[in-house]
Motif scaffolding. Structure first.
Motif, PDB file in Angstrom:
ATOM      1  N   GLU A 959       1.738   3.094  16.729  1.00 42.54           N
ATOM      2  CA  GLU A 959       2.494   4.311  16.402  1.00 42.54           C
ATOM      3  C   GLU A 959       3.796   3.944  15.698  1.00 42.54           C
ATOM      4  OE1 GLU A 959       3.231   8.591  16.797  1.00 42.54           O
ATOM      5  OE2 GLU A 959       1.623   7.197  16.350  1.00 42.54           O
ATOM      6  N   LEU A 960       4.463   2.919  16.202  1.00 43.10           N
ATOM      7  CA  LEU A 960       5.733   2.502  15.621  1.00 43.10           C
ATOM      8  C   LEU A 960       5.527   2.036  14.176  1.00 43.10           C
ATOM      9  CD1 LEU A 960       8.519   0.962  17.492  1.00 43.10           C
ATOM     10  CD2 LEU A 960       7.824  -0.403  15.578  1.00 43.10           C
ATOM     11  N   ILE A 961       4.485   1.229  13.959  1.00 42.81           N
ATOM     12  CA  ILE A 961       4.239   0.712  12.598  1.00 42.81           C
ATOM     13  C   ILE A 961       3.889   1.846  11.647  1.00 42.81           C
ATOM     14  CG2 ILE A 961       2.627  -0.663  11.222  1.00 42.81           C
ATOM     15  CD1 ILE A 961       2.538  -2.652  13.540  1.00 42.81           C
ATOM     16  N   THR A 962       2.987   2.749  12.095  1.00 39.44           N
ATOM     17  CA  THR A 962       2.575   3.804  11.157  1.00 39.44           C
ATOM     18  C   THR A 962       3.716   4.786  10.889  1.00 39.44           C
ATOM     19  OG1 THR A 962       1.465   4.836  13.033  1.00 39.44           O
ATOM     20  CG2 THR A 962       0.074   3.766  11.440  1.00 39.44           C
ATOM     21  N   ARG A 963       4.578   4.997  11.875  1.00 36.66           N
ATOM     22  CA  ARG A 963       5.716   5.880  11.613  1.00 36.66           C
ATOM     23  C   ARG A 963       6.688   5.241  10.619  1.00 36.66           C
ATOM     24  NH1 ARG A 963       7.086  10.466  14.860  1.00 36.66           N
ATOM     25  NH2 ARG A 963       5.349  10.998  16.220  1.00 36.66           N
ATOM     26  N   CYS A 964       6.898   3.942  10.766  1.00 36.12           N
ATOM     27  CA  CYS A 964       7.771   3.255   9.790  1.00 36.12           C
ATOM     28  C   CYS A 964       7.144   3.336   8.405  1.00 36.12           C
ATOM     29  CB  CYS A 964       7.967   1.799  10.178  1.00 36.12           C
ATOM     30  SG  CYS A 964       8.909   1.610  11.689  1.00 36.12           S
ATOM     31  N   ALA A 965       5.834   3.102   8.349  1.00 34.35           N
ATOM     32  CA  ALA A 965       5.152   3.165   7.050  1.00 34.35           C
ATOM     33  C   ALA A 965       5.267   4.563   6.466  1.00 34.35           C
ATOM     34  CB  ALA A 965       3.683   2.781   7.219  1.00 34.35           C
ATOM     35  N   LYS A 966       5.189   5.575   7.331  1.00 29.69           N
ATOM     36  CA  LYS A 966       5.285   6.954   6.841  1.00 29.69           C
ATOM     37  C   LYS A 966       6.674   7.208   6.242  1.00 29.69           C
ATOM     38  CE  LYS A 966       6.369  10.317   9.560  1.00 29.69           C
ATOM     39  NZ  LYS A 966       6.442  11.340  10.608  1.00 29.69           N
ATOM     40  N   LEU A1072      -5.228   1.960  12.195  1.00 29.19           N
ATOM     41  CA  LEU A1072      -3.984   2.135  11.431  1.00 29.19           C
ATOM     42  C   LEU A1072      -4.219   3.081  10.261  1.00 29.19           C
ATOM     43  CD1 LEU A1072      -2.691  -1.554  11.412  1.00 29.19           C
ATOM     44  CD2 LEU A1072      -1.619   0.383  12.551  1.00 29.19           C
ATOM     45  N   LEU A1073      -5.391   2.955   9.631  1.00 28.83           N
ATOM     46  CA  LEU A1073      -5.702   3.828   8.494  1.00 28.83           C
ATOM     47  C   LEU A1073      -5.759   5.283   8.949  1.00 28.83           C
ATOM     48  CD1 LEU A1073      -6.606   4.310   5.558  1.00 28.83           C
ATOM     49  CD2 LEU A1073      -8.958   3.950   6.292  1.00 28.83           C
ATOM     50  N   GLU A1075      -4.289   6.619  11.571  1.00 29.12           N
ATOM     51  CA  GLU A1075      -2.957   7.114  11.957  1.00 29.12           C
ATOM     52  C   GLU A1075      -2.091   7.431  10.738  1.00 29.12           C
ATOM     53  OE1 GLU A1075      -1.774   7.878  14.885  1.00 29.12           O
ATOM     54  OE2 GLU A1075      -3.142   6.966  16.311  1.00 29.12           O
ATOM     55  N   ILE A1076      -2.083   6.527   9.743  1.00 28.52           N
ATOM     56  CA  ILE A1076      -1.205   6.778   8.584  1.00 28.52           C
ATOM     57  C   ILE A1076      -1.737   7.966   7.788  1.00 28.52           C
ATOM     58  CG2 ILE A1076      -2.313   5.080   7.036  1.00 28.52           C
ATOM     59  CD1 ILE A1076       1.419   5.731   7.017  1.00 28.52           C
ATOM     60  N   SER A1077      -3.068   8.094   7.697  1.00 28.18           N
ATOM     61  CA  SER A1077      -3.632   9.213   6.923  1.00 28.18           C
ATOM     62  C   SER A1077      -3.274  10.542   7.565  1.00 28.18           C
ATOM     63  CB  SER A1077      -5.148   9.098   6.824  1.00 28.18           C
ATOM     64  OG  SER A1077      -5.507   7.883   6.232  1.00 28.18           O
ATOM     65  N   ILE A1078      -3.401  10.607   8.894  1.00 25.07           N
ATOM     66  CA  ILE A1078      -3.091  11.867   9.574  1.00 25.07           C
ATOM     67  C   ILE A1078      -1.607  12.187   9.437  1.00 25.07           C
ATOM     68  CG2 ILE A1078      -2.932  12.942  11.847  1.00 25.07           C
ATOM     69  CD1 ILE A1078      -5.560  11.487  12.570  1.00 25.07           C
ATOM     70  N   LYS A1079      -0.760  11.153   9.597  1.00 24.26           N
ATOM     71  CA  LYS A1079       0.689  11.416   9.558  1.00 24.26           C
ATOM     72  C   LYS A1079       1.165  11.789   8.164  1.00 24.26           C
ATOM     73  CE  LYS A1079       2.165   8.534  13.391  1.00 24.26           C
ATOM     74  NZ  LYS A1079       0.810   8.444  13.920  1.00 24.26           N
ATOM     75  N   ALA A1080       0.527  11.183   7.137  1.00 26.43           N
ATOM     76  CA  ALA A1080       1.047  11.397   5.786  1.00 26.43           C
ATOM     77  C   ALA A1080       0.233  12.450   5.042  1.00 26.43           C
ATOM     78  CB  ALA A1080       1.038  10.079   5.026  1.00 26.43           C
ATOM     79  N   GLY A1081      -0.829  12.965   5.679  1.00 27.94           N
ATOM     80  CA  GLY A1081      -1.630  13.998   5.028  1.00 27.94           C
ATOM     81  C   GLY A1081      -2.515  13.470   3.912  1.00 27.94           C
ATOM     82  N   ILE A1082      -2.989  12.221   4.041  1.00 21.76           N
ATOM     83  CA  ILE A1082      -3.863  11.665   2.994  1.00 21.76           C
ATOM     84  C   ILE A1082      -5.315  11.937   3.367  1.00 21.76           C
ATOM     85  CG2 ILE A1082      -4.557   9.532   1.829  1.00 21.76           C
ATOM     86  CD1 ILE A1082      -1.868   8.335   2.812  1.00 21.76           C
ATOM     87  N   GLN A1083      -6.128  12.337   2.392  1.00 17.87           N
ATOM     88  CA  GLN A1083      -7.561  12.437   2.657  1.00 17.87           C
ATOM     89  C   GLN A1083      -8.283  11.395   1.817  1.00 17.87           C
ATOM     90  OE1 GLN A1083     -10.039  15.711   1.157  1.00 17.87           O
ATOM     91  NE2 GLN A1083     -10.749  16.045   3.240  1.00 17.87           N
ATOM     92  N   ILE A1084      -9.091  10.556   2.496  1.00 16.39           N
ATOM     93  CA  ILE A1084      -9.772   9.494   1.753  1.00 16.39           C
ATOM     94  C   ILE A1084     -11.276   9.725   1.753  1.00 16.39           C
ATOM     95  CG2 ILE A1084      -8.004   7.759   2.193  1.00 16.39           C
ATOM     96  CD1 ILE A1084      -9.900   6.666   4.359  1.00 16.39           C
TER      97      ILE A1084
END
Length: 1438
Positions: A959-966, A1072-1073, A1075-1084
């Motif tokens: 969670e910490l990593i994906t939030r930083c990435a976001k 991780l993919l 989590e980051i997709s959900i947080k940043a709204g990316i659809q792959i």
């Protein structure tokens, strides 16, 4: 919805007096009369029901209204209310043209319009939209309620009469036909439009469970099960494929009915054709490749003679004039007729929950490549401002503010009124959220003109569809002192929390704005409804309360003070004075930024509620202020990005509750001391002597010893009765993190007292009752009258912060009852009748806990403390000092109490986060902000039991990593122009996750002239050099992530790239993919990604399908339904399953009434109902309710949300109980796949899942497979529950049973011995579990000996040996089901009548112990359910 329960529920939300009368009055209703007498405490049961066990009382306002409104009317008003809800449905006949009449069940509250909706959904009438319903040739008004229609009764015949079309009706018709044609097409769900979302349950159950379940023959099912799970699901598999996440549903293969349906280019009809009744023209291509042009006229649809290039509106010959487009097309195209009929059959067969719209849009982070088809309606929607297209609302755009405020003003006197009001509020909110989301996307995509187009892009503001949009940047240096852009980004969410809080208090006459916060493409947009008249005047003139410049100029207003005063108690806001620029003192009852504006509609609005809650001093360094030692020890205060860090409402509540407990205990102790001193003076040695002059003696005052004794015995019985399930809310000394906390905790009031540490860890050992003993024995002597705070605050700060004691503490400490009575009487009168000594007791207690009143417990916070620019008058200096101390204490409470209690809950598995979202929720429930994540992780790291928290640590790190990435991704996206978006996003993901050293390849521009006019093109807000994004490298990104983790979370990550993270922290790239997709709204694109290839990047620009908004909004609640739900839970916990079941059914009805069919809370309701059905033996009903719960969870929360995984597991159990074994296995495999994807294999919940799978496989005689899963479960249980846990013993037993079935008796014996040893050590020789285990050991030994004999015989005599037949038992389904129930926390106990009586008495005794809010939940351990639905029969092993 018509409710079909008794009338107890209906009367509950009202005041008790009437309920009792009512119960007396209606002896003919069987249930009602029984209920009150079951409870020994007489009618108080009604009170408990009303407030759901006292935990959530109605706000004062509400209970006043309930009470006041009804007492005058006496029983009548209440009778009335019952009747309204009890109105039963009736049946009417419907006759539609060309069909047989059919019966329809309706309810008197429904509107005529709802029958219209039903007809538009039925298979045989779905193609009609433009019709009226007539009763005896009278047209019924669409908006009339059925009960108001004269002559409408059981059996009436309603005729469907075709009406002439208008342009609007014709458009609605075309749109409806298009919706029918797309009925099975999932593309809307993948694209996240029109509140469609995905559901895959039917893929695993082959259609609807209910009916197919009955049809299957139970016996023959065994032979045909293929139980082999796919490779990637087996324990130990390292593969994490993505494709199975969205299995292909065979129903979605599109059945083509038409090739093209679109508006014709000849629209709109010229004047002369209008006068012939032409409304619009359509152009179609049939499957047979026939190109046709159709006129929609007032009389219906017909073929005309136009072609693509020549306009000839005359009817063709034959014209096939039909009232409905479907009838017309069925005559022209045989393929249409055939496929449309088949399509509708399939559409109607789907479970309604698969197709009903959800209240808020759910987005999917993966999607397959969907073919893009021609769609006139979609095209039209994209370019018109159609919002919730104006089907029911005259006028083009909706006045959102008017709608939001009018719904709040609806009556709320009785239950039907409240339901209507809550339903209206909910509906408008969900429409507003949808409109605001659409508007925000339009704003960022550049489709909306700014209202200040001359200013630079980041300062622009927009109005679209009566909604005001602003960007999350610091315009005009408004937030300069608070942290600039970082503050401007945080302010909207704080403001939203304020709106949510004021909305929940719901004071009449005080209005907030509709607010939605949308994050999209790296920008934050705030959407707000518009106060009437605000745009015409300057802000300075309109603000009559509060400050527009953070406290330099301040104004106040009597009416606002009066309104806000009513919110101050529930929100714990203190009235206070501040100085304005002229040094005049102004009284406020909120923070200074909160502005009051009276709109042109005369309503009192408050806005800018960003500081509704007090500041968090741990993240707000203030010169010259020293924080409390607990905070300092953990490295606070820390510099944060902005100065708007606030405490959460949940923390304030917990802190106040904690202080209340402290207050009561201190008062009680002082009273005990006074009494002891008196007794010493009088030298009376008798036990209960309490001289009249002192405190009035109450039955509960015994001497410490006597009471200690009694409480000790009661504790023992409780522990025995539930020995394998005592899990205490408070900590035992052995609990590692708590021990750590004990050392680390002191109280602000006094230096650490050494001898105390022993006591308080023992004081918090077992359940509430036993706390009495150590406290009385050890504490009373050490306390002196002046320093009562020391020991207690400590004991409390350590263990029991959580227990919400709402006043049943009398059992714990003698004297508490008096203290309570004293406190109440002091608060109630002027206190003249109370002797000064007692008054002093309360005064001391008030002072010690920081209450703002000296005569009663009342803690409130001043939100303006430490606000830059706010000055306070001299005379309130003392008060301000107190407030500062209170804030420091609250900060210390968070660090020294809430964080340890969260970790403790994770240790004993009462909190089981599985992914980022559930972790965040667990933090928030305890009032911990996510910015404390680094602290929480550091705390876990220091915990001796760290190994048992590995899952929690891993989720925290991820969670910490994906939030930083976001955070980094947000600014990264702002610099990308639209045409390069997919390339930029794929490049970012490559840098984040791919092992390939990503070099961005700038996309070869599809349009050749790429360099020339790049500069002049329309700029995105804040766009810099638009190719800067391409220079990002993986090592740079990970450097940024590490430094972001350090600066934002104060946490040190040791990693330089994705592979190191995976290696060091045991994370999965796929997780991780996600989590980051959900947080940043990316659809792959859903396909298998090779993250580990060193030769080519994992993602290409083609893999990025879409960017979705991430939306935050208020969730209006159904309060009455919620009270019913809680009362139902309380009943169930008392063991009254049937009554509980009825209350929960009633809650379900009310939820449906308010929310419609789809909602998270309805999901919880269905889950609990299913569990009750199952326990009460109605397996079929359990299956049906749980199926709905699964579908709803998939649709509302997402297909791989942790709750959905839980729902799948429950459904599998009920399927197994219904004999649907292969379905049960498929569901369990699905759950395991989702869980592997969301959090990996190493998670305590996986042990439960694997035990389930292993047991079912054992049942179908797949022994080797079964062993793989059960042994994995054993390993995980040993790791997370410790090798000596009862869970582990059970795991050993399950493995032994499989070995027995395989006739490997030696291994079986070995496993069962392990289990036996654990039972013997944990619960003793005499316990039935130990006895069972030893019996089983004997049996295994006999079998092993028999087998050995036979083998010897064979060795000795060769082929002519006489062999005794050995008993190899295939397990019976019943025994497998029994074990399944046990591991899932359900135990059926066969009871005699006498046992039942004892059990009831025991339950009631416990009930009294636990009215404090500690419910039976806390005695059951770690059941797989969420906390809210544990059941007395759910006793777990361990």
């Amino acid at each position: 919805m018509v409710s079909k329960t008794d009338d107890i529920p209906a009367s509950v939300p009202n005041c008790n007096v009437n309920t009792v009368d009512l119960v007396g009055e209606t002896p003919d209703r069987k249930e009602t009369t029984k209920a009150p007498h079951k409870d020994p405490c007489g009618h108080s049961v009604d009170t408990a029901v009303m407030n759901g066990g006292g935990a959530h009382n109605l706000s004062e306002e509400e209970s006043k209204q309930d009470g006041a409104g009804d007492t005058d009317g006496g029983e009548d008003s209440n009778e009335q209310e019952v009747i309204v809800i009890q109105d039963t449905g009736f049946t009417v006949k419907i006759q539609a043209p060309g069909t047989e009449p059919f019966d329809l069940q309706v309810s008197p509250q429904e509107m005529v319009q709802e029958i219209h909706q039903v007809l538009m959904d039925r298979e045989d009438t779905c193609h009609r939209t433009c019709f009226s319903l007539q009763l005896d040739s009278n047209v019924l008004d669409n908006f009339a309620e059925l009960k108001s229609i004269e002559g409408l009764q059981e059996g009436s015949l309603l005729k469907v009469v075709e009406e002439p079309y208008t342009v609007r009706e014709a458009r609605i018709h075309v749109r409806h036909i298009r919706d029918l044609l797309k009925g099975l097409d999932p593309s809307d769900a993948y694209n996240g439009v029109d509140c469609n979302s995905l559901s895959f349950l039917s893929v695993f159950t082959d259609g609807d469970l209910g009916d197919s379940g009955k049809r299957k023959k139970k016996g023959s099912e065994l032979e045909q099960i293929d139980c082999t799970p796919p490779e990637h699901i087996l324990p130990g598999s390292k593969e994490r494929p993505l494709l199975p996440l969205q299995p292909q549903n065979k129903d979605w293969k599109p059945m083509q009915c038409l090739k093209v349906l679109t508006m014709s280019g000849w629209n709109p009809p010229p004047g002369n054709r209008k006068m012939h009744g032409d409304l619009m023209y359509l152009y179609m291509v049939t499957v047979e490749e026939r190109h046709i042009s159709i006129t929609a006229s007032t009389r219906g649809f017909y073929l005309n003679q136009s072609t693509t290039y020549t306009f000839n509106p005359k009817p063709a010959n034959p014209s096939f004039l039909s009232h409905s487009l479907v009838e017309l097309l069925s005559q022209i195209s045989p393929a249409f007729k055939k496929n449309f009929t088949a399509l509708q059959k399939k559409r109607v067969q789907r479970h309604p929950f698969e197709r009903i719209a959800t209240p808020f849009q759910v987005y999917s982070w993966t999607a397959p490549q969907v073919d893009h088809t021609m769609d006139c309606v979609r095209a039209e929607d994209a370019y018109t401002s159609r919002l919730g297209y104006e089907e029911h609302i005259p006028g083009q755009t909706r006045d959102w503010n008017e709608e939001l405020q009018t719904t709040r003003e609806l009556a709320r006197k009785n239950l039907p009124d409240r339901l209507l009001r809550e339903r209206a509020i909910f509906k408008v909110h969900s429409d507003f959220a949808a409109a605001a989301t659409r508007g925000s996307m339009a704003v960022i995509d550049g489709n909306v003109m700014a209202i200040n187009p001359g200013e630079e892009t980041r300062m622009q503001m927009f109005i679209w569809n009566n909604i005001f949009f602003s960007l999350g940047f610091d315009v005009r240096d408004h937030y300069r002192e608070l942290g600039g852009d970082a503050a401007a980004h945080a302010a909207p969410t704080n403001d939203l929390n304020g709106v949510r809080a004021y909305g929940a208090v719901d004071v009449e006459g005080l209005y907030t704005l509709g607010t939605v916060v949308v994050d999209y493409r790296g920008y934050r947009v705030t959407a707000q409804s518009i106060i009437p008249g605000i745009l015409e005047r300057e802000q300075e003139q309109s603000v009559i309360y509060g400050s527009i410049d953070f406290g330099k100029t301040v104004v106040s207003h009597g009416k606002y003070l009066e309104l806000l005063e009513r919110t101050s108690r529930p929100l714990k806001v203190q009235r206070h004075n501040v100085l304005n620029e002229k040094d005049e003192s102004m009284e406020l009852c909120s923070s200074v930024e909160c502005k009051g504006i009276i709109g042109n509609d005369g309503r009192h609005y408050i806005l800018d509620l960003l500081r509704t809650f007090p500041p968090d001093l741990n993240f707000l360094p203030v010169e010259g202020e020293e924080l409390s030692p607990e905070s300092v020890r953990q490295g606070f205060p820390r510099q944060h990005r902005h100065r708007l860090a606030c405490l959460r409402q949940e923390l304030i509540e917990a802190f106040v509750e904690h202080r209340y407990l402290l207050f009561m205990k201190m008062a009680a102790l002082q009273l005990m001391q006074q009494k002891a001193n008196k007794e010493r003076k009088l030298a009376t040695l008798t036990e209960n002597s309490s001289p009249g002059a002192a405190v009035p003696a109450l039955p509960s005052t015994e001497t410490p010893d006597a009471s200690a004794e009694s409480s000790e015995t009661s504790t023992e019985t409780l522990t025995d009765a539930n020995s394998d399930a005592v899990q205490t809310e408070t900590t035992s000394t052995s609990d590692a993190p708590q021990a750590a906390a004990t050392e680390a905790t002191t109280t602000e009031a006094a230096p650490k007292t050494e001898p105390m540490t022993e006591t308080d860890s023992s004081a918090t050992t077992t359940t509430n009752a036993s706390q009495a003993t150590p406290i009385e024995d050890n504490v009373v002597p050490t306390v002196t009258t002046n320093g009562p705070l020391v020991p207690f605050a400590k004991a409390i700060q350590n263990g029991e912060c959580e227990s919400p004691l709402e006043g049943k503490a009398e059992d714990i400490i003698p004297g508490l009852a008096q203290a309570k009575e004293l406190a109440e009487s002091l608060a109630a009168e002027d206190g003249s009748g109370i002797d000064p000594k007692s008054r002093e007791v309360i005064l001391n207690a008030c002072k010690a806990v920081g209450s703002i009143s000296n005569t009663s417990f009342d803690i409130r916070f001043n939100p303006d403390i430490f606000s830059p620019g706010v000055r306070f008058p001299e005379d309130s200096a003392d008060d301000i000092q107190k407030q500062k101390q209170l804030l420091k204490d609250a900060g210390a409470f968070l660090v020294s109490c809430q964080i340890p209690s969260l970790v403790k809950d994770c240790l004993d598995h009462s909190a089981l986060p599985m992914d980022g979202a559930t972790l965040t929720e667990a933090l928030h429930q305890r009032g911990i902000n996510v910015r404390y994540l680094g602290n929480v992780l550091a705390f876990v790291d220091k915990t001796p039991a760290k190994a048992q928290l590995e899952h929690f640590y891993r989720i925290g790190i991820s969670e910490l990593i994906t939030r930083c990435a976001k955070h980094i991704f947000k600014t990264y996206l702002q610099g990308v122009e639209l045409s390069a978006l997919s390339a930029a996003v794929s490049h970012f993901l490559n840098c984040f996750l791919s092992s390939f050293d990503a070099v961005a390849h700038l996309p070869a521009d599809e349009l050749v002239s790429r360099r020339k006019n790049r500069k002049r093109r329309n700029r995105v807000p804040g766009g810099g050099d638009n190719t800067a994004w391409a220079s990002l490298t993986p090592s740079e990104l990970w450097k940024n992530i590490v430094s972001e983790a350090q600066s934002y979370y104060h946490f040190t990550l040791h990693c330089e790239n994705a592979d190191q993270v995976v290696e060091k922290y045991g994370l999965q790239k796929i997780t991780l993919l996600r989590e980051i997709s959900i947080k940043a709204g990316i659809q792959i694109l859903i396909k298998e990604y090779n993250f580990d290839s060193r030769h080519k990047p994992a993602f290409t620009e083609e893999d990025i399908l879409n960017i979705f908004p991430v939306v935050k909004h208020v969730n209006p609640k159904a309060s009455d339904a919620f009270h019913f739900f809680q009362s139902g839970q309380a009943k169930v916990q008392q063991g009254y399953l049937k009554e509980g079941c009825e209350l929960i059914n009633e809650a379900l009805n009310l939820f449906n009434n308010v929310y419609g069919a789809m909602h998270v809370e309805i999901c919880a309701c269905l889950r609990l109902l299913a569990r009750l059905n199952y326990i009460m033996g109605d397996h079929h009903e359990a299956l049906s309710n749980q199926q709905k719960a699964v579908l709803m969870s998939e649709r509302v929360l997402g297909v791989e949300h942790p709750n959905t995984i839980q729902e799948y597991m429950h459904l599998a159990l009920y399927c197994f109980a219904n004999g649907q074994l292969s379905t049960a296995l498929k569901l369990l495999y699905r759950a395991r796949y989702l869980m592997l994807m969301v959090c990996g294999e190493d998670h305590p919940e996986m042990a439960l899942l694997d035990s389930n799978i292993g047991l079912v496989l054992h049942g179908v005689m797949e022994y080797d497979l079964s062993l793989r899963f059960l042994e994995n479960a054993l390993a995980i249980n040993s790791k997370y529950h410790g090798p000596r846990s009862l869970k582990v013993a059970l795991s050993h037993h399950l493995v032994a049973r499989v070995y027995e079935s395989k006739a490997e008796f030696r291994s079986a014996l070995q496993q069962e011995k392990e289990g036996y040893t654990i039972y013997k050590n944990q619960v003793g020789e005499a316990h039935e579990k130990t006895k069972e285990s030893s019996e089983y050991l004997k049996y295994l030994t006999q079998q092993a000996v028999a087998l050995q004999r036979t083998m010897n015989e064979i060795y000795k005599n060769g082929s002519n040996a006489s062999i005794m037949p050995l008993k190899f038992t295939a397990p019976s389904m019943a025994s497998v089901l029994e074990q399944l129930n046990i591991i899932n926390g359900i135990i059926f106990i066969p009871l005699s009548q006498k046992d039942l009586e004892n059990l009831k008495a025991e339950v009631q005794r416990r009930q009294q112990l636990q009215e404090s809010g500690k419910s039976v939940e806390d005695l059951t351990v770690d059941s797989p359910l969420e906390l809210e639905d544990k059941i007395p029969m759910d006793v777990n092993v361990d």
